[in-house]
Structures are given as C-alpha cells and as structure tokens.
Design a protein around this motif. Sequence first.
Motif, PDB file in Angstrom:
ATOM      1  N   LEU A  56      12.103   5.027   2.592  1.00 37.24           N
ATOM      2  CA  LEU A  56      12.018   5.605   3.935  1.00 37.24           C
ATOM      3  C   LEU A  56      10.655   6.236   4.108  1.00 37.24           C
ATOM      4  CD1 LEU A  56      13.147   6.873   6.607  1.00 37.24           C
ATOM      5  CD2 LEU A  56      14.014   8.731   5.163  1.00 37.24           C
ATOM      6  N   PHE A  57       9.995   5.933   5.229  1.00 36.40           N
ATOM      7  CA  PHE A  57       8.732   6.576   5.552  1.00 36.40           C
ATOM      8  C   PHE A  57       8.511   6.548   7.057  1.00 36.40           C
ATOM      9  CE2 PHE A  57       7.713   2.141   4.943  1.00 36.40           C
ATOM     10  CZ  PHE A  57       6.735   1.852   5.875  1.00 36.40           C
ATOM     11  N   SER A  58       7.514   7.304   7.521  1.00 33.58           N
ATOM     12  CA  SER A  58       7.184   7.363   8.953  1.00 33.58           C
ATOM     13  C   SER A  58       6.136   6.306   9.272  1.00 33.58           C
ATOM     14  CB  SER A  58       6.623   8.736   9.318  1.00 33.58           C
ATOM     15  OG  SER A  58       7.616   9.712   9.182  1.00 33.58           O
ATOM     16  N   HIS A  59       6.252   5.752  10.479  1.00 29.44           N
ATOM     17  CA  HIS A  59       5.308   4.704  10.902  1.00 29.44           C
ATOM     18  C   HIS A  59       5.175   4.722  12.414  1.00 29.44           C
ATOM     19  CE1 HIS A  59       3.212   0.897  11.067  1.00 29.44           C
ATOM     20  NE2 HIS A  59       4.129   0.430  11.885  1.00 29.44           N
ATOM     21  N   ARG A  83       0.835  -1.207   0.000  1.00 28.28           N
ATOM     22  CA  ARG A  83       0.000   0.000   0.000  1.00 28.28           C
ATOM     23  C   ARG A  83       0.870   1.258   0.000  1.00 28.28           C
ATOM     24  NH1 ARG A  83      -3.215  -2.010   3.835  1.00 28.28           N
ATOM     25  NH2 ARG A  83      -2.296  -0.776   5.502  1.00 28.28           N
ATOM     26  N   ILE A  84       1.915   1.251   0.849  1.00 30.97           N
ATOM     27  CA  ILE A  84       2.838   2.385   0.923  1.00 30.97           C
ATOM     28  C   ILE A  84       3.628   2.504  -0.382  1.00 30.97           C
ATOM     29  CG2 ILE A  84       4.858   3.339   2.118  1.00 30.97           C
ATOM     30  CD1 ILE A  84       2.336   3.470   3.834  1.00 30.97           C
ATOM     31  N   ARG A  85       4.086   1.366  -0.895  1.00 34.07           N
ATOM     32  CA  ARG A  85       4.889   1.353  -2.127  1.00 34.07           C
ATOM     33  C   ARG A  85       4.090   1.920  -3.305  1.00 34.07           C
ATOM     34  NH1 ARG A  85       6.767  -3.742  -1.990  1.00 34.07           N
ATOM     35  NH2 ARG A  85       8.903  -3.223  -1.468  1.00 34.07           N
ATOM     36  N   ASP A 124       3.185   7.802   3.189  1.00 31.98           N
ATOM     37  CA  ASP A 124       3.018   7.018   4.411  1.00 31.98           C
ATOM     38  C   ASP A 124       1.648   7.294   5.021  1.00 31.98           C
ATOM     39  OD1 ASP A 124       3.219   9.397   5.905  1.00 31.98           O
ATOM     40  OD2 ASP A 124       5.336   9.098   6.337  1.00 31.98           O
ATOM     41  N   GLU A 125       1.358   6.671   6.153  1.00 32.64           N
ATOM     42  CA  GLU A 125       0.039   6.811   6.773  1.00 32.64           C
ATOM     43  C   GLU A 125      -0.200   8.197   7.366  1.00 32.64           C
ATOM     44  OE1 GLU A 125      -0.008   3.710   9.816  1.00 32.64           O
ATOM     45  OE2 GLU A 125       2.146   4.004   9.975  1.00 32.64           O
ATOM     46  N   PHE A 126       0.815   9.071   7.341  1.00 32.46           N
ATOM     47  CA  PHE A 126       0.692  10.444   7.825  1.00 32.46           C
ATOM     48  C   PHE A 126       0.621  11.438   6.664  1.00 32.46           C
ATOM     49  CE2 PHE A 126       2.923   7.912  10.949  1.00 32.46           C
ATOM     50  CZ  PHE A 126       2.082   8.068  12.046  1.00 32.46           C
ATOM     51  N   GLY A 127       0.617  10.926   5.422  1.00 31.91           N
ATOM     52  CA  GLY A 127       0.528  11.775   4.244  1.00 31.91           C
ATOM     53  C   GLY A 127       1.863  12.275   3.722  1.00 31.91           C
ATOM     54  N   ASN A 128       2.961  11.831   4.324  1.00 32.20           N
ATOM     55  CA  ASN A 128       4.303  12.244   3.882  1.00 32.20           C
ATOM     56  C   ASN A 128       4.731  11.443   2.661  1.00 32.20           C
ATOM     57  OD1 ASN A 128       4.665  13.939   6.224  1.00 32.20           O
ATOM     58  ND2 ASN A 128       5.040  12.056   7.374  1.00 32.20           N
ATOM     59  N   ARG A 152      -4.554   5.996  20.330  1.00 32.83           N
ATOM     60  CA  ARG A 152      -3.813   7.125  20.875  1.00 32.83           C
ATOM     61  C   ARG A 152      -3.363   6.779  22.297  1.00 32.83           C
ATOM     62  NH1 ARG A 152      -4.177  11.956  18.222  1.00 32.83           N
ATOM     63  NH2 ARG A 152      -3.737  13.061  20.154  1.00 32.83           N
ATOM     64  N   ASN A 153      -2.090   6.988  22.571  1.00 29.44           N
ATOM     65  CA  ASN A 153      -1.542   6.788  23.911  1.00 29.44           C
ATOM     66  C   ASN A 153      -0.242   7.568  24.021  1.00 29.44           C
ATOM     67  OD1 ASN A 153       0.835   5.007  23.274  1.00 29.44           O
ATOM     68  ND2 ASN A 153      -0.786   3.679  22.492  1.00 29.44           N
ATOM     69  N   ALA A 154       0.338   7.593  25.209  1.00 29.57           N
ATOM     70  CA  ALA A 154       1.553   8.378  25.460  1.00 29.57           C
ATOM     71  C   ALA A 154       2.747   7.904  24.635  1.00 29.57           C
ATOM     72  CB  ALA A 154       1.899   8.334  26.937  1.00 29.57           C
ATOM     73  N   PHE A 155       2.733   6.665  24.179  1.00 30.81           N
ATOM     74  CA  PHE A 155       3.859   6.106  23.441  1.00 30.81           C
ATOM     75  C   PHE A 155       3.648   6.144  21.933  1.00 30.81           C
ATOM     76  CE2 PHE A 155       3.550   3.972  27.549  1.00 30.81           C
ATOM     77  CZ  PHE A 155       4.738   4.412  28.098  1.00 30.81           C
ATOM     78  N   ASN A 156       2.507   6.643  21.485  1.00 23.73           N
ATOM     79  CA  ASN A 156       2.174   6.646  20.058  1.00 23.73           C
ATOM     80  C   ASN A 156       2.887   7.789  19.345  1.00 23.73           C
ATOM     81  OD1 ASN A 156       1.106   6.250  17.588  1.00 23.73           O
ATOM     82  ND2 ASN A 156      -1.016   6.522  18.184  1.00 23.73           N
ATOM     83  N   GLN A 157       4.151   7.561  19.044  1.00 17.49           N
ATOM     84  CA  GLN A 157       4.950   8.539  18.313  1.00 17.49           C
ATOM     85  C   GLN A 157       5.516   7.858  17.079  1.00 17.49           C
ATOM     86  OE1 GLN A 157       7.848  10.252  20.929  1.00 17.49           O
ATOM     87  NE2 GLN A 157       6.311  10.880  22.418  1.00 17.49           N
ATOM     88  N   ASN A 158       5.316   8.511  15.931  1.00 21.34           N
ATOM     89  CA  ASN A 158       5.827   7.905  14.708  1.00 21.34           C
ATOM     90  C   ASN A 158       7.334   8.079  14.607  1.00 21.34           C
ATOM     91  OD1 ASN A 158       5.166  10.727  14.291  1.00 21.34           O
ATOM     92  ND2 ASN A 158       5.699  10.411  12.163  1.00 21.34           N
ATOM     93  N   GLY A 159       7.945   7.197  13.851  1.00 23.97           N
ATOM     94  CA  GLY A 159       9.383   7.246  13.651  1.00 23.97           C
ATOM     95  C   GLY A 159       9.738   6.767  12.255  1.00 23.97           C
ATOM     96  N   PRO A 160      10.977   7.007  11.839  1.00 24.96           N
ATOM     97  CA  PRO A 160      11.395   6.591  10.499  1.00 24.96           C
ATOM     98  C   PRO A 160      11.686   5.097  10.437  1.00 24.96           C
ATOM     99  CG  PRO A 160      13.226   7.587  11.645  1.00 24.96           C
ATOM    100  CD  PRO A 160      12.038   7.706  12.555  1.00 24.96           C
ATOM    101  N   ILE A 161      11.251   4.469   9.372  1.00 21.94           N
ATOM    102  CA  ILE A 161      11.603   3.074   9.127  1.00 21.94           C
ATOM    103  C   ILE A 161      11.943   2.915   7.650  1.00 21.94           C
ATOM    104  CG2 ILE A 161      10.191   2.187  11.018  1.00 21.94           C
ATOM    105  CD1 ILE A 161       8.254   1.149   8.923  1.00 21.94           C
ATOM    106  N   PHE A 162      12.648   1.831   7.336  1.00 15.87           N
ATOM    107  CA  PHE A 162      13.064   1.531   5.975  1.00 15.87           C
ATOM    108  C   PHE A 162      12.518   0.174   5.553  1.00 15.87           C
ATOM    109  CE2 PHE A 162      16.504   4.035   7.861  1.00 15.87           C
ATOM    110  CZ  PHE A 162      16.625   5.061   6.931  1.00 15.87           C
TER     111      PHE A 162
END
Length: 94
Positions: free
Chosen positions: A56-59, A16-18, A23-27, A65-75
């Motif tokens: 490379l995209f954010s995931h 889906r990303i490819r 990415d799922e954040f619109g980047n 939603r929670n305190a740990f829900n922060q996106n980060g870069p993955i390959f």
Amino acid sequence: MSKFRIVPLSREFAERIRQSRKDEFGNEVVEQIATGYGPCRVSLKPFAPGIDKRLLFSHSPFTERNAFNQNGPIFYSRQRSGTIWRYSPISAGD
C-alpha cells in the motif's frame, strides 16, 4: 462506445517503489494481507482476500499541479507478475 481505458502503472515505477520502500511523497510503503479484491495497479489482477500479500502506498497520476492533483491510496502485489490481467467489458463496467 466509451473511450474509458484501464491503464496499469509501469513495472519500472512499481519496482522503484518496491526497492525504496517509500512512495513518491516520502511515506513508508505498508505491506499487508489483502482484505479486498484490489486490483493490483500493476498487473490489474484482482487480489485473493486473506491470501495475497499487497503493498500500500500513496500515488497521484498527475504530473502537473492542478485542482484534481490529489494523492490517494493504491495497492500492488508483493509478488511480481509478468502478465497484465484483461477485464471483460462487463466486469470493467462494474
């Protein structure tokens, strides 16, 4: 014995990303030559720096939603892989 598991992203998610190139954040997805070993988050295979092409995209692995829900870069590898790389217990601990 540790219950730590290395779990790949699904091939469906990666496809889906490819295809959308977002990415799922619109980047926009960024394509580049690997500068490090990775690993690919779909096949879990380490990259060959200077040779393999990667995307490379954010995931964020969290669906709620929670305190740990922060996106980060993955390959993940630009080339599709049919097999999942298996880490030895020693390398998985590094």
